[in-house]
Design a protein around this motif. Structure first.
Motif, mmCIF file in Angstrom:
data_model
loop_
_atom_site.group_PDB
_atom_site.id
_atom_site.type_symbol
_atom_site.label_atom_id
_atom_site.label_comp_id
_atom_site.label_asym_id
_atom_site.label_seq_id
_atom_site.Cartn_x
_atom_site.Cartn_y
_atom_site.Cartn_z
ATOM 1 N N MET A 1 7.935 -25.886 13.147
ATOM 2 C CA MET A 1 9.147 -26.374 12.519
ATOM 3 C C MET A 1 8.899 -26.533 11.023
ATOM 4 O O MET A 1 7.882 -27.059 10.608
ATOM 5 N N ALA A 2 9.813 -26.072 10.240
ATOM 6 C CA ALA A 2 9.716 -26.165 8.783
ATOM 7 C C ALA A 2 10.359 -27.458 8.297
ATOM 8 O O ALA A 2 11.217 -28.030 8.960
ATOM 9 N N LEU A 3 9.929 -27.909 7.137
ATOM 10 C CA LEU A 3 10.569 -29.043 6.481
ATOM 11 C C LEU A 3 11.822 -28.530 5.789
ATOM 12 O O LEU A 3 11.773 -27.575 5.022
ATOM 13 N N VAL A 4 12.949 -29.145 6.076
ATOM 14 C CA VAL A 4 14.219 -28.744 5.467
ATOM 15 C C VAL A 4 14.723 -29.913 4.629
ATOM 16 O O VAL A 4 14.858 -31.023 5.136
ATOM 17 N N LEU A 5 14.934 -29.664 3.343
ATOM 18 C CA LEU A 5 15.376 -30.701 2.423
ATOM 19 C C LEU A 5 16.687 -30.307 1.764
ATOM 20 O O LEU A 5 16.911 -29.132 1.488
ATOM 21 N N LEU A 13 10.897 -31.372 -6.225
ATOM 22 C CA LEU A 13 9.995 -31.506 -5.094
ATOM 23 C C LEU A 13 8.592 -31.253 -5.627
ATOM 24 O O LEU A 13 8.378 -30.313 -6.405
ATOM 25 N N ILE A 14 7.624 -32.085 -5.248
ATOM 26 C CA ILE A 14 6.233 -31.917 -5.663
ATOM 27 C C ILE A 14 5.423 -31.457 -4.456
ATOM 28 O O ILE A 14 5.492 -32.059 -3.390
ATOM 29 N N VAL A 15 4.664 -30.382 -4.623
ATOM 30 C CA VAL A 15 3.735 -29.900 -3.601
ATOM 31 C C VAL A 15 2.340 -30.087 -4.171
ATOM 32 O O VAL A 15 2.041 -29.585 -5.251
ATOM 33 N N GLU A 16 1.486 -30.825 -3.457
ATOM 34 C CA GLU A 16 0.130 -31.063 -3.935
ATOM 35 C C GLU A 16 -0.857 -30.571 -2.883
ATOM 36 O O GLU A 16 -0.686 -30.806 -1.686
ATOM 37 N N HIS A 17 -1.882 -29.846 -3.358
ATOM 38 C CA HIS A 17 -2.901 -29.308 -2.460
ATOM 39 C C HIS A 17 -4.235 -29.279 -3.199
ATOM 40 O O HIS A 17 -4.326 -28.724 -4.287
#
Length: 58
Positions: A1-5, A13-17
């Motif tokens: 399941m994907a995150l849906v915003l 939106l911040i993506v941190e890795h």
């Protein structure tokens, strides 16, 4: 399941890795089209899905 915003223009939106972050901002939406602004460090590789292949990940 994907995150849906749901996001409105100007929202981000911040993506941190692994300590690096990518910032994605909704620039505008109209007529069913969405424009995104993406800021990411040099270690991120950004590709449109239609140009991506598994061999690119090496």
């Amino acid at each position: 399941m994907a995150l849906v915003l749901g996001r409105k223009p100007g929202e981000k939106l911040i993506v941190e890795h692994l300590g690096e972050k990518m910032e994605i901002e909704v620039i505008k939406t109209e007529d069913g089209m969405l424009r995104l602004g993406i800021e990411a460090g040099q270690n991120f590789k950004l590709l449109r899905k239609e140009l991506y292949s598994d061999s690119d990940s090496n």
